[in-house]
Design a protein around this motif. Structure first.
Motif: not given
Length: 156
Positions: A78-90
């Motif tokens: 339905k939805c998501s919550v990202d808290v200080v997440g990594i969007s690109n490992f590089n």
């Protein structure tokens, strides 16, 4: 309140020994995302849970999992919550604090190796935003030492 909170211990998590801890290192990274897919399958079989009302939430590496789930399983949440997440490992490895970099390379992969860097670009949530179809809320501190702002929401 009519909600259920499920906290899976996906491969790569601590608590099940050293072998389990390495089950998502480097090129195995997507296997932990597949664990979330299996969890979504399990939820669908539970009569007391509503498979159409699933929110994914996580912080730091769990934030990466939230972002990855948002594009891999966009039709199942339905939805998501990202808290200080990594969007690109590089980008994360390039910009995280020096004292963390080598330890993270062991787990996430060494971005200095061209094949690994290409793999990281392929699986980067920031490079798959076109597949995210549900609302997502991103929380990021400007000075977070674990996942810098540049590693959370941009390729910069």
């Amino acid at each position: 309140m009519g909600v259920a909170l499920i906290a899976p211990n996906v491969r790569g998590s601590s608590g099940f020994g050293k072998t389990f801890l390495t089950k998502d290192n480097g090129y195995l990274r997507e296997d932990s995302v597949k664990d979330i897919g299996a969890l979504l399958d399990w939820i669908a079989l539970q009569p007391e849970l509503d498979k159409d009302k699933i929110m994914i939430m996580g912080g730091s590496y769990g934030g990466y999992m939230s972002l990855a789930t948002a594009f891999h399983y966009a039709d199942r949440i339905k939805c998501s919550v990202d808290v200080v997440g990594i969007s690109n490992f590089n980008t994360f490895l390039k910009n995280t604090e020096d004292y963390r970099r080598d330890l993270r390379r062991v787990e996430y992969g060494d971005e200095r190796i061209p094949e690994m860097s290409a793999f990281m670009e392929k699986i980067a949530p920031i490079n798959n935003v076109d597949k995210i179809k549900k609302p997502i809320f991103i929380i990021q501190g400007k000075n977070d030492p674990r996942v810098p702002l540049s590693g959370s929401n941009s390729n910069a």
